[in-house]
Scaffold this active site. Sequence first.
Site, PDB file in Angstrom:
ATOM      1  N   ASP A  60      62.017  18.810  48.317  1.00 33.60           N
ATOM      2  CA  ASP A  60      62.614  19.240  49.583  1.00 33.60           C
ATOM      3  C   ASP A  60      62.875  20.735  49.673  1.00 33.60           C
ATOM      4  O   ASP A  60      63.699  21.183  50.449  1.00 33.60           O
ATOM      5  CB  ASP A  60      63.940  18.496  49.759  1.00 33.60           C
ATOM      6  CG  ASP A  60      64.831  18.631  48.532  1.00 33.60           C
ATOM      7  OD1 ASP A  60      64.625  19.589  47.759  1.00 33.60           O
ATOM      8  OD2 ASP A  60      65.725  17.792  48.344  1.00 33.60           O
ATOM      9  N   GLU A  67      58.334  12.591  44.911  1.00 29.32           N
ATOM     10  CA  GLU A  67      59.768  12.420  45.196  1.00 29.32           C
ATOM     11  C   GLU A  67      59.994  12.290  46.714  1.00 29.32           C
ATOM     12  O   GLU A  67      60.807  12.977  47.327  1.00 29.32           O
ATOM     13  CB  GLU A  67      60.600  13.560  44.606  1.00 29.32           C
ATOM     14  CG  GLU A  67      62.077  13.196  44.459  1.00 29.32           C
ATOM     15  CD  GLU A  67      62.906  14.293  43.798  1.00 29.32           C
ATOM     16  OE1 GLU A  67      62.889  14.369  42.563  1.00 29.32           O
ATOM     17  OE2 GLU A  67      63.564  15.062  44.507  1.00 29.32           O
ATOM     18  N   GLU A 102      67.453  21.193  52.971  1.00 34.61           N
ATOM     19  CA  GLU A 102      66.577  20.258  52.250  1.00 34.61           C
ATOM     20  C   GLU A 102      66.307  18.958  53.009  1.00 34.61           C
ATOM     21  O   GLU A 102      65.202  18.412  52.933  1.00 34.61           O
ATOM     22  CB  GLU A 102      67.158  19.944  50.870  1.00 34.61           C
ATOM     23  CG  GLU A 102      67.066  21.086  49.868  1.00 34.61           C
ATOM     24  CD  GLU A 102      68.165  22.126  50.014  1.00 34.61           C
ATOM     25  OE1 GLU A 102      69.094  21.912  50.843  1.00 34.61           O
ATOM     26  OE2 GLU A 102      68.131  23.152  49.327  1.00 34.61           O
ATOM     27  N   HIS A 121      75.056  25.317  42.950  1.00 32.64           N
ATOM     28  CA  HIS A 121      74.193  26.312  43.598  1.00 32.64           C
ATOM     29  C   HIS A 121      73.912  26.075  45.070  1.00 32.64           C
ATOM     30  O   HIS A 121      73.336  26.935  45.723  1.00 32.64           O
ATOM     31  CB  HIS A 121      72.847  26.390  42.865  1.00 32.64           C
ATOM     32  CG  HIS A 121      71.968  25.202  43.111  1.00 32.64           C
ATOM     33  ND1 HIS A 121      71.179  25.083  44.233  1.00 32.64           N
ATOM     34  CD2 HIS A 121      71.771  24.076  42.399  1.00 32.64           C
ATOM     35  CE1 HIS A 121      70.528  23.931  44.178  1.00 32.64           C
ATOM     36  NE2 HIS A 121      70.864  23.302  43.088  1.00 32.64           N
ATOM     37  N   ARG A 169      73.139  25.929  48.840  1.00 33.76           N
ATOM     38  CA  ARG A 169      73.275  26.917  49.912  1.00 33.76           C
ATOM     39  C   ARG A 169      74.472  26.604  50.826  1.00 33.76           C
ATOM     40  O   ARG A 169      75.226  27.493  51.189  1.00 33.76           O
ATOM     41  CB  ARG A 169      71.993  26.887  50.745  1.00 33.76           C
ATOM     42  CG  ARG A 169      71.486  28.218  51.199  1.00 33.76           C
ATOM     43  CD  ARG A 169      70.077  28.044  51.749  1.00 33.76           C
ATOM     44  NE  ARG A 169      69.106  28.717  50.914  1.00 33.76           N
ATOM     45  CZ  ARG A 169      68.764  30.003  51.031  1.00 33.76           C
ATOM     46  NH1 ARG A 169      69.320  30.733  51.954  1.00 33.76           N
ATOM     47  NH2 ARG A 169      67.882  30.545  50.223  1.00 33.76           N
ATOM     48  N   HIS A 177      73.463  29.517  37.921  1.00 36.77           N
ATOM     49  CA  HIS A 177      72.267  29.769  38.730  1.00 36.77           C
ATOM     50  C   HIS A 177      72.128  31.284  38.931  1.00 36.77           C
ATOM     51  O   HIS A 177      73.115  32.009  38.880  1.00 36.77           O
ATOM     52  CB  HIS A 177      72.470  29.066  40.073  1.00 36.77           C
ATOM     53  CG  HIS A 177      71.229  28.878  40.878  1.00 36.77           C
ATOM     54  ND1 HIS A 177      70.688  29.867  41.653  1.00 36.77           N
ATOM     55  CD2 HIS A 177      70.430  27.796  41.043  1.00 36.77           C
ATOM     56  CE1 HIS A 177      69.612  29.409  42.269  1.00 36.77           C
ATOM     57  NE2 HIS A 177      69.426  28.152  41.910  1.00 36.77           N
TER      58      HIS A 177
END
Length: 373
Positions: A96, A118, A132, A205, A207, A238
């Site tokens: 994604d 996936e 995503e 991490h 967004r 990250h």
Amino acid sequence: MKKVMAVFGTRPEAIKICPLVKEMKSRQSLEVVVCVTAQHRQMLDQVLRTFDVVPDYDLNIMKDRQTLFDITANIILAIKEVLEAEKPDVVLVHGDTSTAFVTALACFYLRIPVGHVEAGLRTYDIYSPFPEEFNREAVSIISQYHFAPTPLARQNLLNEGKKAESIFVTGNTVIDAMRHTVRPDYHHPELDWVGDHRLIFITAHRRENIGLPMRHMFRAIRRVLEEHPDCRAVYPIHMNPEVRLAADEELGDCDRIHIIEPIEVFDCHNFEARSYLCLTDSGGIQEECPSFGVPVIVMRDTTERPEGVEAGTLKLAGTDEETIYRTFKLLLEDENEYNRMSHACNPYGDGHACKRIADILEFGTYEPWGMTP
Ligand code: UD1
Ligand code: UDP
């Protein structure tokens, strides 16, 4: 000979697609071309080195603090040239990310078939995870092959009207990678530092969590660690500078937590296997920890991986400071509660997903995983 091109760009895609590249390269009638967008640079290269995969094309698009506009615009024209030069029979994308979405879009414009590894994970809220959920729904519209990791992912795709004969239940390729990474004799200096303390493993991490939600997550973790001297936390951070700033300001001076550079996937799986508990907003870690019986507090409002919640090893805590604080504290202090979550299970695969995907591409047939007859 069928020409298959694998396109990926971030750490998790690389971890999940490199084992498949290796499997496909071992097949007589598949010609494999690897193109990386390098949406991630250092974190991607770390995985390529681990799996010893050398890309045929490297679009090298990463920019510091890149926006979704940067990633999208920088991939689309560069990938067009590669696709036109190679003319693959099928392009594999994973999951994604923006790399997956933009590559699938370019394939659509050029009428090249797409295989989605996936496929079928859903929250049905296009703002969570952002971007995503949109990316994977869009890739599903474009794809001809849907490699669903679980029967539930297959059902999502069926509910959306995808044809049953285009959906293949394979298990998740990350479970394949884990068959080779976890070692009983594993050592690491950070584990020496943890010693007999309970190891708390942390990553963050997303967004949509950057900003206040992430600070709330960190504050909750810090409060609990300060109340529990028998715990030590390791947090491989990250490379996103926004994440680093927040972690440094909220956790930098907490002596019960070590914030370290991103670790190799081999180390990561061994750390997970030795953890008492994991707190994360990562997708992949939600799939890995159940195999070790390590409970996971998921610091997100939604998850596209309900299999682990159903199996009892994942708990969705959101990003509210008080909720994370209470959930984390309870699992440290209430043994029954902990034991209810801590049991090894593999709702995401049996370690043979790559073989199944390669079989489908090579022969058009496969043995499905996890489907009751
Ligand atoms: C991306 C994916 C997300 C995935 C995550 C895995 C999108 C929109 N997001 O998010 O789905 O869960 O990767 O980690 O595709 N950076 C470096 N070096 C690196 C990697 C990142 O410096 O090796 C820094 C850069 O400043 C970059 C920033 O991190 O601008 C963010 O990277 P980006 O790929 O935009 O987003 P992620 O949060 O990593
Ligand atoms: N991982 C790693 N090193 C680290 C942190 C994570 O190798 O320092 C691995 C982890 O084992 C998992 C994957 O990276 O396989 C998860 O990636 P990430 O959390 O970046 O992305 P997501 O899965 O959320 O898309």
